[in-house]
Design a protein around this motif. Structure first.
Motif, PDB file in Angstrom:
ATOM      1  N   UNK A 155     -36.580  60.037 -12.029  1.00 55.26           N
ATOM      2  CA  UNK A 155     -36.888  60.303 -10.617  1.00 55.26           C
ATOM      3  C   UNK A 155     -35.814  59.631  -9.753  1.00 55.26           C
ATOM      4  N   UNK A 156     -34.740  60.351  -9.510  1.00 52.60           N
ATOM      5  CA  UNK A 156     -33.606  59.799  -8.763  1.00 52.60           C
ATOM      6  C   UNK A 156     -34.031  59.367  -7.365  1.00 52.60           C
ATOM      7  N   UNK A 157     -34.977  60.087  -6.770  1.00 52.69           N
ATOM      8  CA  UNK A 157     -35.412  59.783  -5.402  1.00 52.69           C
ATOM      9  C   UNK A 157     -36.027  58.395  -5.281  1.00 52.69           C
ATOM     10  N   UNK A 158     -36.485  57.837  -6.394  1.00 48.22           N
ATOM     11  CA  UNK A 158     -37.102  56.506  -6.341  1.00 48.22           C
ATOM     12  C   UNK A 158     -36.072  55.385  -6.292  1.00 48.22           C
ATOM     13  N   UNK A 159     -34.851  55.654  -6.751  1.00 49.82           N
ATOM     14  CA  UNK A 159     -33.864  54.582  -6.881  1.00 49.82           C
ATOM     15  C   UNK A 159     -33.542  53.907  -5.548  1.00 49.82           C
ATOM     16  N   UNK A 160     -33.316  54.648  -4.444  1.00 51.26           N
ATOM     17  CA  UNK A 160     -33.066  53.942  -3.175  1.00 51.26           C
ATOM     18  C   UNK A 160     -34.190  52.990  -2.800  1.00 51.26           C
ATOM     19  N   UNK A 161     -35.432  53.375  -3.084  1.00 48.87           N
ATOM     20  CA  UNK A 161     -36.561  52.503  -2.752  1.00 48.87           C
ATOM     21  C   UNK A 161     -36.642  51.312  -3.702  1.00 48.87           C
ATOM     22  N   UNK A 162     -36.225  51.519  -4.949  1.00 47.28           N
ATOM     23  CA  UNK A 162     -36.155  50.389  -5.882  1.00 47.28           C
ATOM     24  C   UNK A 162     -35.151  49.363  -5.376  1.00 47.28           C
ATOM     25  N   UNK A 163     -33.996  49.836  -4.893  1.00 49.73           N
ATOM     26  CA  UNK A 163     -32.977  48.930  -4.360  1.00 49.73           C
ATOM     27  C   UNK A 163     -33.476  48.217  -3.101  1.00 49.73           C
ATOM     28  N   UNK A 164     -34.203  48.931  -2.249  1.00 52.79           N
ATOM     29  CA  UNK A 164     -34.821  48.331  -1.059  1.00 52.79           C
ATOM     30  C   UNK A 164     -35.754  47.197  -1.473  1.00 52.79           C
ATOM     31  N   UNK A 165     -36.595  47.471  -2.474  1.00 51.18           N
ATOM     32  CA  UNK A 165     -37.589  46.481  -2.901  1.00 51.18           C
ATOM     33  C   UNK A 165     -36.930  45.261  -3.543  1.00 51.18           C
ATOM     34  N   UNK A 166     -35.896  45.489  -4.359  1.00 54.88           N
ATOM     35  CA  UNK A 166     -35.229  44.358  -5.014  1.00 54.88           C
ATOM     36  C   UNK A 166     -34.558  43.465  -3.979  1.00 54.88           C
ATOM     37  N   UNK A 167     -33.847  44.084  -3.030  1.00 53.96           N
ATOM     38  CA  UNK A 167     -33.185  43.295  -1.982  1.00 53.96           C
ATOM     39  C   UNK A 167     -34.195  42.497  -1.176  1.00 53.96           C
ATOM     40  N   UNK A 168     -35.312  43.155  -0.820  1.00 60.10           N
ATOM     41  CA  UNK A 168     -36.338  42.474  -0.040  1.00 60.10           C
ATOM     42  C   UNK A 168     -36.982  41.335  -0.804  1.00 60.10           C
ATOM     43  N   UNK A 169     -37.224  41.534  -2.094  1.00 65.47           N
ATOM     44  CA  UNK A 169     -37.835  40.482  -2.901  1.00 65.47           C
ATOM     45  C   UNK A 169     -36.907  39.269  -3.013  1.00 65.47           C
ATOM     46  N   UNK A 170     -35.608  39.533  -3.173  1.00 64.97           N
ATOM     47  CA  UNK A 170     -34.653  38.439  -3.303  1.00 64.97           C
ATOM     48  C   UNK A 170     -34.615  37.574  -2.046  1.00 64.97           C
ATOM     49  N   UNK A 171     -34.558  38.206  -0.867  1.00 61.25           N
ATOM     50  CA  UNK A 171     -34.503  37.418   0.372  1.00 61.25           C
ATOM     51  C   UNK A 171     -35.844  36.767   0.672  1.00 61.25           C
ATOM     52  N   UNK A 172     -36.931  37.438   0.325  1.00 63.64           N
ATOM     53  CA  UNK A 172     -38.255  36.878   0.609  1.00 63.64           C
ATOM     54  C   UNK A 172     -38.513  35.595  -0.157  1.00 63.64           C
ATOM     55  N   UNK A 173     -37.913  35.469  -1.338  1.00 54.27           N
ATOM     56  CA  UNK A 173     -38.149  34.264  -2.139  1.00 54.27           C
ATOM     57  C   UNK A 173     -37.079  33.207  -1.921  1.00 54.27           C
ATOM     58  N   UNK A 174     -36.146  33.457  -0.993  1.00 57.46           N
ATOM     59  CA  UNK A 174     -35.227  32.387  -0.640  1.00 57.46           C
ATOM     60  C   UNK A 174     -33.745  32.686  -0.679  1.00 57.46           C
ATOM     61  N   UNK A 175     -33.337  33.866  -1.151  1.00 54.72           N
ATOM     62  CA  UNK A 175     -31.907  34.177  -1.158  1.00 54.72           C
ATOM     63  C   UNK A 175     -31.456  34.494   0.265  1.00 54.72           C
ATOM     64  N   UNK A 176     -30.279  33.985   0.649  1.00 58.22           N
ATOM     65  CA  UNK A 176     -29.740  34.366   1.937  1.00 58.22           C
ATOM     66  C   UNK A 176     -29.358  35.839   1.863  1.00 58.22           C
ATOM     67  N   UNK A 177     -29.505  36.552   2.974  1.00 58.35           N
ATOM     68  CA  UNK A 177     -29.348  37.998   2.971  1.00 58.35           C
ATOM     69  C   UNK A 177     -28.019  38.473   2.377  1.00 58.35           C
ATOM     70  N   UNK A 178     -26.862  37.914   2.774  1.00 55.14           N
ATOM     71  CA  UNK A 178     -25.601  38.384   2.174  1.00 55.14           C
ATOM     72  C   UNK A 178     -25.538  38.185   0.668  1.00 55.14           C
ATOM     73  N   UNK A 179     -26.164  37.123   0.163  1.00 56.63           N
ATOM     74  CA  UNK A 179     -26.170  36.901  -1.282  1.00 56.63           C
ATOM     75  C   UNK A 179     -26.954  38.004  -1.988  1.00 56.63           C
ATOM     76  N   UNK A 180     -28.100  38.383  -1.436  1.00 58.52           N
ATOM     77  CA  UNK A 180     -28.895  39.456  -2.023  1.00 58.52           C
ATOM     78  C   UNK A 180     -28.129  40.777  -1.994  1.00 58.52           C
ATOM     79  N   UNK A 181     -27.490  41.061  -0.866  1.00 57.66           N
ATOM     80  CA  UNK A 181     -26.712  42.297  -0.749  1.00 57.66           C
ATOM     81  C   UNK A 181     -25.521  42.273  -1.704  1.00 57.66           C
TER      82      UNK A 181
END
Length: 417
Positions: A90-116
């Motif tokens: 399901x290729x359409x899910x991949x952008x949302x997977x990337x959204x969720x991973x980035x959000x999870x990383x910053x939510x638990x303490x990663x600075x935004x540029x590091x997550x990106x």
């Protein structure tokens, strides 16, 4: 004419020349920093170079070097295939997977540029392979990072809540987090639709990866295993040990190059040097503006207006405009104290105003002149880089124009807090 106005007019001229002539805006900005810094502000060279973003330079070079190695030895291809298998085609899910991973990383303490820096190279490699709009994928990564960026335990959230407490203003950590999450989620949904996300494959297509790249070698070779270990090490170093993403990435890339020099040689040539020049030049000039007091000058002019709601709107716009070229954290640290005088009068709800300022100053980070946007631009393989730069600049401009007014209308005007 004041020095501050001269510096602003020169910035406008830089934009005009860069958009009408094929001249790297970073090179123009270095020239502007020298001219304005030396002739207008009376700075010496050391003072001008103080604004050079050395940390961002190393991040851009290190991360693009490491992921160029990953592309050269086929590691990114292997990861893309693994991601496709994980979502069952399901290729359409991949952008949302990337959204969720980035959000999870910053939510638990990663600075935004590091997550990106961690997520964007893989996301953009996937976009190139499956003909997904790089703007869509880059925006999903950045907005995901900003969506999780104001959790109570995040870097941004801790900084803003600390400023609020220091200034003795009413605060609401949960409201701040939800404001950023909801705004970025809504923007991501709109971008997903506008950029063709609904046209991506949405049903089980188990052979989609093989159909898209029938000749791809999906084996785990020693070089790929070592690169995967290096990528995991990058994540652990940044999140668990708070090490610098750029220095860590370039160290890991050098280590891989020692064992596979042919890959390393190819990777060095793939570092996006024009992007490095562009971003570092613009931010050096912004540093000159900051040292001259241009940013403070603009903020003080707004707070003297005397109409609280209008001043609040203009502060949101100033935060968005400046943050598109500079540190979001720095802008929030400067603008929230500037808003204290009229917040203390009780005419404006403090919770809503702080949330609006925070969102305005971070949602624009998809701009190619900001750290996150620069990382996205640098990480995109196999794209017309000039065209992609213009797309990010236009998209960032839309964010600057639309979002401050929207958050002002929904968070400030109702008097939240």
């Amino acid at each position: 004419m004041s020095d501050e106005l001269i510096s602003i007019l020169v910035l406008v001229v830089v934009f005009v020349i860069a958009t009408t002539r094929s001249i790297n805006m970073g090179a123009l900005s270095f020239a502007a920093a020298f001219g304005v810094g030396e002739l207008v502000a009376g700075f010496d060279a050391d003072h001008i170079f103080a604004g050079f973003p050395g940390d961002l330079f190393v991040v851009l070079v290190g991360v693009t070097y490491l992921f160029a190695l990953a592309r050269a030895n086929g590691t990114t291809d292997w990861l893309v295939h693994a991601a496709i298998r994980m979502v069952r085609g399901r290729v359409a899910l991949i952008p949302w997977v990337m959204f969720a991973i980035s959000g999870a990383l910053t939510a638990i303490g990663a600075v935004s540029p590091a997550a990106v820096a961690i997520v964007a190279p893989l996301a953009l490699s996937f976009a190139a392979r499956y003909r997904i709009s790089p703007l869509l994928m880059g925006a999903m990564v950045v907005h995901g990072a900003q969506g999780g960026g104001f959790s109570p335990i995040s870097i941004y959230g801790s900084i803003v809540n600390g400023i609020v407490e220091r200034e003795k203003l009413p605060g609401n950590e949960v409201a701040l987090f939800l404001a950023s999450l909801v705004v970025n989620l809504l923007i991501a949904a709109i971008v997903f639709v506008v950029c063709g996300g609904l046209k991506l494959p949405r049903t089980d297509t188990a052979d989609v990866s093989e159909e898209a790249a029938p000749d791809a070698d999906a084996r785990l070779t020693p070089a790929r295993i070592a690169t995967l270990v290096a990528l995991v090490a990058l994540v652990v170093a940044v999140l668990a040990f708070d090490l610098d993403a750029g220095l860590t990435a370039i160290t890991l890339a050098v280590a891989l190059s020692v064992f596979w020099p042919d890959h390393g040689k190819r990777a060095v040539n793939e570092i996006t040097w024009p992007t490095v020049l562009l971003i570092c030049g613009v931010l050096t000039y912004v540093g000159v503006l900051d040292e001259m007091g241009t940013i403070t000058y603009a903020g003080n002019a707004v707070t003297d207006i005397g109409i609280p709601l209008l001043a609040a709107l203009l502060l949101c716009y100033i935060g968005a405009i400046i943050s598109a070229f500079a540190s979001s954290v720095g802008i929030m640290g400067a603008l929230i104290p500037l808003a204290v005088p009229f917040l203390s009068q009780g005419h404006i709800g403090a919770v809503g105003m702080i949330a609006a300022l925070s969102v305005s100053a971070t949602v624009v980070d998809v701009s190619p002149f900001s750290t996150n946007g620069a990382l996205v631009l640098a990480a995109a393989p196999d794209v017309d880089r000039d065209r992609f730069f213009r797309q990010l600049m236009i998209y960032g401009g839309i964010m600057v124009v639309v979002v401050p007014a929207a958050v002002w209308l929904t968070m400030v005007v109702p008097g939240l807090g």
